[in-house]
Structure formats: C-alpha cells, structure tokens
Write a protein that holds these residues in place. Sequence first.
Motif, PDB file in Angstrom:
ATOM      1  N   SER A   1       0.859  -1.188   0.000  1.00 15.24           N
ATOM      2  CA  SER A   1       0.000   0.000   0.000  1.00 15.24           C
ATOM      3  C   SER A   1       0.891   1.232   0.000  1.00 15.24           C
ATOM      4  O   SER A   1       1.924   1.257   0.677  1.00 15.24           O
ATOM      5  CB  SER A   1      -0.922   0.009   1.225  1.00 15.24           C
ATOM      6  OG  SER A   1      -0.173  -0.004   2.430  1.00 15.24           O
TER       7      SER A   1
ATOM      8  N   PHE B   1      -6.060   5.021  -6.535  1.00  9.29           N
ATOM      9  CA  PHE B   1      -7.171   5.708  -5.876  1.00  9.29           C
ATOM     10  C   PHE B   1      -6.917   7.216  -5.958  1.00  9.29           C
ATOM     11  O   PHE B   1      -6.203   7.764  -5.114  1.00  9.29           O
ATOM     12  CB  PHE B   1      -7.268   5.283  -4.410  1.00  9.29           C
ATOM     13  CG  PHE B   1      -7.570   3.832  -4.179  1.00  9.29           C
ATOM     14  CD1 PHE B   1      -8.830   3.439  -3.741  1.00  9.29           C
ATOM     15  CD2 PHE B   1      -6.596   2.858  -4.386  1.00  9.29           C
ATOM     16  CE1 PHE B   1      -9.105   2.102  -3.509  1.00  9.29           C
ATOM     17  CE2 PHE B   1      -6.872   1.522  -4.154  1.00  9.29           C
ATOM     18  CZ  PHE B   1      -8.126   1.139  -3.724  1.00  9.29           C
TER      19      PHE B   1
ATOM     20  N   PHE C   1      -7.367   8.404  -0.783  1.00  8.33           N
ATOM     21  CA  PHE C   1      -8.173   7.291  -1.292  1.00  8.33           C
ATOM     22  C   PHE C   1      -9.644   7.660  -1.477  1.00  8.33           C
ATOM     23  O   PHE C   1     -10.499   6.798  -1.575  1.00  8.33           O
ATOM     24  CB  PHE C   1      -8.086   6.103  -0.318  1.00  8.33           C
ATOM     25  CG  PHE C   1      -6.721   5.468  -0.240  1.00  8.33           C
ATOM     26  CD1 PHE C   1      -6.384   4.414  -1.065  1.00  8.33           C
ATOM     27  CD2 PHE C   1      -5.785   5.930   0.665  1.00  8.33           C
ATOM     28  CE1 PHE C   1      -5.131   3.826  -0.997  1.00  8.33           C
ATOM     29  CE2 PHE C   1      -4.518   5.349   0.749  1.00  8.33           C
ATOM     30  CZ  PHE C   1      -4.198   4.290  -0.088  1.00  8.33           C
TER      31      PHE C   1
END
Length: 452
Positions: free
Chosen positions: A116, A191, A245
């Motif tokens: 991530s 995102f 995000f």
Amino acid sequence: MLKKILSLTFLGFCLISGIAQEHFTGISTSKRVGIVNTVYNPSEIVNLSTKYEVNVFNASLGLSNNKLTFNDLIKGTDLEDKIFEGNENVNLRLDGLILGPAFAFKIKQWGFGLTSMAHIKANVINVDAKLGDAIQNGRFSDLISQTTLSSSDNQRINGVTWGEIDLIVGRNIIDLPKHALNAGASIRFLFPGAYGNFSATNLNGTIVNTFGDVELVNASAEINLAYAGSLAGAYNDQGNYNDFFSQGINGLAVDLGFNYIWKDETDNENYKLKAGISVRNLGSMTFKSDQNLSQNYVLNVDNLESLNLNQFENVESLEELNQIIADPANANYFQATTSTDNYTIKLPTTLNAYVDYQLAKKWYVTASMNQKINDDSDNDIVTTQNSYTLIPRYSYKWFEAYVPIGSNEISGFTTGMGFRLSAFFIGSNSVITALTNSGKQADLYLGVRFGF
C-alpha cells in the motif's frame, strides 16, 4: 493569487528543509533485498533476502529547486526576492511517498507481494522569474513600473495526491551456477485523491504597476484551470493534501522489470554483479466527482484594454479563481474553449536502470538512473525529474552504510549518506551538500521492516 501560491511553496520548503527527492536512494538497491527494492523494480521480489518480508512503515519526503541554497534557507531573509533573481525560470518539486503496511514472500522460483502506498506531489514548473517578481515584489509599490512577458513554456503550479494498492509477482527465468535472470511485474490499483493545476502557455504581455494598481495589457495565453477533490478548496490548508483514497479505484498502472545476477560461487550470500532495468508508471487515473472541473480558456487582452490583476489578490482556492475568471466582467478577456467534470491524469512513465558491483568483500558500488520517457510539460501528466546516482557502500548482514552522489535536472549536484541497522534504515540524498551550504535540495527518508 500566484503570489499566495508561491509564498505557500516557500513556506513548505522552509518547514521540510531536512527532508528525499528520489525516494529511498541507496536502500532501494541494497544487497539486503526487501519490499522497498520492488518500488523501482518489481523483479526484485524474487531476490528477497528472507522467505517472508513485512513492511511496517517507510516514508520519504523532499523538495528540490533551482534557485535557493540551504544557506539561503538557514538565513531565511529575502527568500521571495532571491527565488526570482536572474532570468532562469523557477522550478520547485515537492515529492512525498508513504509506503504503508505491506507483505511479501517467496516460494520456489516465485515471489509475491501486496503493498500500500500514498503519494503527495506539489510543483512550480517553468514559472517566468520576471512574472513572479512583478507579482510578488511589485505589489502596492509607490513606483510606476512595467514588466514585459514573453514565454513559449507551459508555466504550471500543480499539486496531486493519490493512494494505491499494488500486487507484485516475479519469477526466476534462468538459474545457472554462475548466472540468474528474473522477471517481475506490479499491477497497481490507483485511488485518485486530489488534484489542482493552474497553467499559462505561450504567455505574452505587459504587467503595468501604477501606484499599486496592477494591470495586464496587450496579453495573450492559453490558460488551464483544473481541480478535483479537496484541492478545489483552500490551497493553503495543509489538510487538503492528505486526501489519498477518497475517489475509490479509478485508475490502473503497471510496472515491468528484469534483473540479472552474476553469482559469487565462493559465497552464496554475495554476488559479483547485479543489474536491473524496469519501466514504471505505465498507466493513468481518472478523477470523478461533483467537485471536479477542468476548464481551458484563451486569454486575449487587446492594446486598448487592461485586465485588473488586483481582483485576484485575496483568492484562497482554485474554485474561487475560476469564479472570477468566469465573471461576466472578465468575459472580454477569457474565452472558454473546453470544459469537463471527469478528466484523466497520466502517471510519469520512467525508465529505471542500475548496476551493483562488488569491489571487494562487503564493499560495493552502485550506479543508477531514473529517466522520464514522456514529456511531462502537458497539463494532463504528473511531473517527475531525471536523476543519476553513484553509490559506494559497505554492506554487512545487519549493518549497511552508503553515500549517494547524484545529479538531477532541478537541483543539480547532491551528496548524502544513509545507514541500515537491522530492521531500521534512515538516509538522505543531500545532507552533505546541505551542510556545506551549497545544496538546493532538502531530503530525508526512513523506515522499519523485518524478514523471517
């Protein structure tokens, strides 16, 4: 309005003046291979130093510019005057990367990972020093002055944030007693967070300052104004740059890489040479929200007309700026051409290559290159910069020390240092040049990860 954005940029420079531009330089080519190595080459997932790798938290943040030295920042005087000295266009790059929780493992000839990330970028690109000086230093002057503008560049002030979740897979292709070849790929789910862009292309005209009444005359340009997410709001609110995000998965990118290893047959834990090459950021993301706008204008101020620049003095957001431009009172100067609510931003595709050579037992030297492939001057692309680095290093199982010696197209020559001690690492591309008061880059990165 430009004055406020530039002032905010200078403030940010001062606040982070101990922080990396090319992220994780040195540690990303370390012989102790972890998830950080896969950021620049996904094929490194096959070379993990342990069977399992856990990334706790890594962060890299930095800013480079082509005007101010570290000594200028320490003194802190007349920064807004010095940034516009001379005729060279002003360029600043603020770049942050957070590598969050991540996990990777290898099994037989394969390697797999799930990571991530969050990105922050803010840029001042090719801004005419004369334009900045006229707006920043000519305000409310009791003198009469004129500044002639003539530029064919796309002058941009730009910011973008986004998050991503990446799937990494790699496989050993050739494994011989002396040689090995690995391949890998990352599929990155993007995102989009927030975006803001204000640009003027082919800006020509004259700024006239008459006792503080600042006007633009005999002018023409192509203007782009775009915003999405939280950057539609006040651009001097730092909280608006923490939006990573918010718009869901609206983009996809791919990284592809290979690495070659010339093995050291006398020592399984070392190699004589490792070389890698990768192509990164093959993809784009689309901003979709009711707050989004991308508007193009043609600016045209005839000889007998003048555009009042004082009306932009207290603008706090790109949304407010667009309202003033679209005001009927300014209709004679700004002709709207195209407009869209949903728009796509391309990532900056780069070619990355490196060679790590063993000079002697535990002593290595790495040469690396990050070269952008496409032109990032257009309004629909995230910017990056070319960089070239030489890294001598001492590498032991639990300890590593290295000195990155580099050059990039914005801040020029830099020298830093970094260390790895067990699971922790910390480094800088420019701490040495900063301490000698000659550097034009501020940078720092650090992280914690462990393998088992």
